[in-house]
Structures are given as structure tokens and as C-alpha cells.
Design a protein around this motif. Sequence first.
Motif, PDB file in Angstrom:
ATOM      1  N   GLN A   1       0.824  -1.209   0.000  1.00 57.76           N
ATOM      2  CA  GLN A   1       0.000   0.000   0.000  1.00 57.76           C
ATOM      3  C   GLN A   1       0.861   1.263   0.000  1.00 57.76           C
ATOM      4  O   GLN A   1       0.570   2.231  -0.712  1.00 57.76           O
ATOM      5  CB  GLN A   1      -0.940  -0.010   1.204  1.00 57.76           C
ATOM      6  CG  GLN A   1      -2.001  -1.090   1.128  1.00 57.76           C
ATOM      7  CD  GLN A   1      -2.872  -1.152   2.368  1.00 57.76           C
ATOM      8  OE1 GLN A   1      -2.579  -0.525   3.401  1.00 57.76           O
ATOM      9  NE2 GLN A   1      -3.953  -1.906   2.298  1.00 57.76           N
ATOM     10  N   ASP A   2       1.944   1.243   0.793  1.00 58.26           N
ATOM     11  CA  ASP A   2       2.813   2.433   0.866  1.00 58.26           C
ATOM     12  C   ASP A   2       3.473   2.726  -0.475  1.00 58.26           C
ATOM     13  O   ASP A   2       3.464   3.865  -0.951  1.00 58.26           O
ATOM     14  CB  ASP A   2       3.890   2.227   1.938  1.00 58.26           C
ATOM     15  CG  ASP A   2       3.354   2.362   3.349  1.00 58.26           C
ATOM     16  OD1 ASP A   2       2.171   2.703   3.517  1.00 58.26           O
ATOM     17  OD2 ASP A   2       4.132   2.120   4.300  1.00 58.26           O
TER      18      ASP A   2
ATOM     19  N   THR B   1       1.107   3.915  -3.142  1.00 59.67           N
ATOM     20  CA  THR B   1       0.807   5.339  -2.973  1.00 59.67           C
ATOM     21  C   THR B   1       1.922   6.200  -3.562  1.00 59.67           C
ATOM     22  O   THR B   1       1.662   7.202  -4.235  1.00 59.67           O
ATOM     23  CB  THR B   1       0.612   5.675  -1.481  1.00 59.67           C
ATOM     24  OG1 THR B   1      -0.472   4.898  -0.960  1.00 59.67           O
ATOM     25  CG2 THR B   1       0.310   7.159  -1.277  1.00 59.67           C
TER      26      THR B   1
ATOM     27  N   THR C   1      -9.417   8.358  -3.349  1.00 56.64           N
ATOM     28  CA  THR C   1      -9.445   7.026  -2.726  1.00 56.64           C
ATOM     29  C   THR C   1      -8.464   6.111  -3.444  1.00 56.64           C
ATOM     30  O   THR C   1      -8.453   6.040  -4.672  1.00 56.64           O
ATOM     31  CB  THR C   1     -10.861   6.427  -2.797  1.00 56.64           C
ATOM     32  OG1 THR C   1     -11.777   7.293  -2.126  1.00 56.64           O
ATOM     33  CG2 THR C   1     -10.896   5.059  -2.128  1.00 56.64           C
TER      34      THR C   1
ATOM     35  N   LYS D   1      -9.091   3.358   0.571  1.00 54.08           N
ATOM     36  CA  LYS D   1      -8.757   4.188   1.722  1.00 54.08           C
ATOM     37  C   LYS D   1      -8.662   5.654   1.285  1.00 54.08           C
ATOM     38  O   LYS D   1      -8.140   5.956   0.209  1.00 54.08           O
ATOM     39  CB  LYS D   1      -7.425   3.743   2.342  1.00 54.08           C
ATOM     40  CG  LYS D   1      -7.447   2.293   2.842  1.00 54.08           C
ATOM     41  CD  LYS D   1      -6.090   1.892   3.395  1.00 54.08           C
ATOM     42  CE  LYS D   1      -6.056   0.400   3.723  1.00 54.08           C
ATOM     43  NZ  LYS D   1      -6.998   0.038   4.794  1.00 54.08           N
ATOM     44  N   LYS D   2      -9.169   6.532   2.127  1.00 56.14           N
ATOM     45  CA  LYS D   2      -9.146   7.960   1.818  1.00 56.14           C
ATOM     46  C   LYS D   2      -7.717   8.501   1.909  1.00 56.14           C
ATOM     47  O   LYS D   2      -6.989   8.224   2.869  1.00 56.14           O
ATOM     48  CB  LYS D   2     -10.028   8.733   2.797  1.00 56.14           C
ATOM     49  CG  LYS D   2     -11.517   8.595   2.523  1.00 56.14           C
ATOM     50  CD  LYS D   2     -11.914   9.284   1.238  1.00 56.14           C
ATOM     51  CE  LYS D   2     -13.414   9.185   0.994  1.00 56.14           C
ATOM     52  NZ  LYS D   2     -13.783   9.761  -0.315  1.00 56.14           N
ATOM     53  N   HIS D   3      -7.337   9.265   0.903  1.00 59.17           N
ATOM     54  CA  HIS D   3      -6.032   9.916   0.871  1.00 59.17           C
ATOM     55  C   HIS D   3      -6.233  11.399   0.572  1.00 59.17           C
ATOM     56  O   HIS D   3      -7.089  11.756  -0.254  1.00 59.17           O
ATOM     57  CB  HIS D   3      -5.137   9.316  -0.214  1.00 59.17           C
ATOM     58  CG  HIS D   3      -4.642   7.938   0.097  1.00 59.17           C
ATOM     59  ND1 HIS D   3      -5.464   6.842   0.143  1.00 59.17           N
ATOM     60  CD2 HIS D   3      -3.381   7.471   0.380  1.00 59.17           C
ATOM     61  CE1 HIS D   3      -4.748   5.760   0.429  1.00 59.17           C
ATOM     62  NE2 HIS D   3      -3.493   6.119   0.576  1.00 59.17           N
TER      63      HIS D   3
ATOM     64  N   ARG E   1      -2.907   9.428   4.560  1.00 61.54           N
ATOM     65  CA  ARG E   1      -3.916   8.370   4.493  1.00 61.54           C
ATOM     66  C   ARG E   1      -4.732   8.473   5.764  1.00 61.54           C
ATOM     67  O   ARG E   1      -4.178   8.524   6.866  1.00 61.54           O
ATOM     68  CB  ARG E   1      -3.259   7.002   4.378  1.00 61.54           C
ATOM     69  CG  ARG E   1      -4.252   5.847   4.206  1.00 61.54           C
ATOM     70  CD  ARG E   1      -3.527   4.518   4.149  1.00 61.54           C
ATOM     71  NE  ARG E   1      -2.622   4.477   3.009  1.00 61.54           N
ATOM     72  CZ  ARG E   1      -1.469   3.804   2.991  1.00 61.54           C
ATOM     73  NH1 ARG E   1      -1.075   3.131   4.064  1.00 61.54           N
ATOM     74  NH2 ARG E   1      -0.711   3.809   1.917  1.00 61.54           N
TER      75      ARG E   1
ATOM     76  N   GLU F   1      -5.395  10.683  10.991  1.00 57.09           N
ATOM     77  CA  GLU F   1      -4.339  10.332  10.045  1.00 57.09           C
ATOM     78  C   GLU F   1      -3.716   9.008  10.469  1.00 57.09           C
ATOM     79  O   GLU F   1      -3.315   8.834  11.615  1.00 57.09           O
ATOM     80  CB  GLU F   1      -3.277  11.433  10.017  1.00 57.09           C
ATOM     81  CG  GLU F   1      -3.821  12.765   9.509  1.00 57.09           C
ATOM     82  CD  GLU F   1      -2.980  13.946   9.920  1.00 57.09           C
ATOM     83  OE1 GLU F   1      -1.957  13.740  10.602  1.00 57.09           O
ATOM     84  OE2 GLU F   1      -3.351  15.082   9.581  1.00 57.09           O
TER      85      GLU F   1
END
Length: 203
Positions: free
Chosen positions: A116-117, A120, A143, A147-149, A163, A169
Amino acid sequence: MKLFFLISFSLLILGCGSYPKKQGFKLDTTSQRTLVNPYFSNNEIDYVYKAKIEVYDRQFGGLLIIKKINGLEHRVAFTTEMGNKLFDFSFSQNDFKVNYIVDDFDKGLLIKILKQDFKTLITESLSNEMFYKNNFQNVHETTLYNKKHFYFFDIGKLVKINRVKGTKEKVSFIFSDISDSIAKQIEIIHYNIQLKITLKSIK
């Protein structure tokens, strides 16, 4: 009793608010339809960083290499400074592959978090859901991985990604020493687990 429950629930929802509201963001209706992350987007560059990964009570140092292979694929590898691989991941538009990983990183949850990191970091174009102003910064809401960013731009430069879950946060990506669409220093800080990644460009 039912009425009391409904009133209490409504007050809880109203009290929680939202992340933009809690941060005092002001909605901007001149929103762009897409937002662009310029980092790691040039397939003619090997992005090489001196890296430190701190996870719980362990610390790993070495080199992180990010390479855009083509329009839809990136390769992310972490090696010791002597060149021994610690992990090697491939990302495409809808796929993720572990090419190699040592036992220290071969944990299901840790792989998911690293996936995920790095996704992003390398995702270039995203649909912009909402657009805000925060003092002198432009903030885009989108998103990624459900997940909301929130992407923070300062004078046209992407300086931070948060995130968020609810109003809190969970992870911050902080970009500094920015030149020619390259962030020479990057910090990835997790707030709910003991994980921090520090990157410093050596090119």
C-alpha cells in the motif's frame, strides 16, 4: 429507550465530523477532475535512495531503487549497500507481485502495508473526489485501495499525502527538497503501528 439511542447516535455522528472539517479545510468548487503525483513517473530515471526502514524493534538500512518500466509498471527493490536483495516487488495497474523477499520481511501484514505504501508513492494519476483550500495549500481528496487519501500541494509541488480513516491520520508521506519533479527526501510515518521509512536520494 429507542429514541435515546437515536439521539445519542446522531450526536456521535455530528460530533465526529469529517477529516476536512476537523482540519478546517475550505471547499473549493473549482476542482480539477484528476490529480497528478509527479514523483517516480519518468521511465528514463532510476530513482535511487539511501533507505532506512524501522519496523517495531528492528532497523534495516540499504538502498531503495524505484524504476518505472513502462506506462503501467514499476519495480521497487530494497537491497543492502553491498547489493544483496531484501525485497523486490513489481507493480502494474491492477497487479502486485513479490519477486523476492527475505524472511525478515516475509510477513503477510507487513507485505500488505509495504504494498500500500509503495503503491501510494508510484501512483501517478488519480480521480479527484473533492478539492479544498488549506491556508496557502491546495488539498485533493481521493481514494486508493479503498482508503481515503489527501494530497497537499504547496505552490504546485506535492509536499504531503495523508492516508486517513475517519478523522484520524493513519499514515503520512512527507516530501521535501523537491527539484525537477524529484523529491530528494521522503518520510513515510505510520501512526498506528511502529513503522517508519526514511529515504534520501543519492542521485
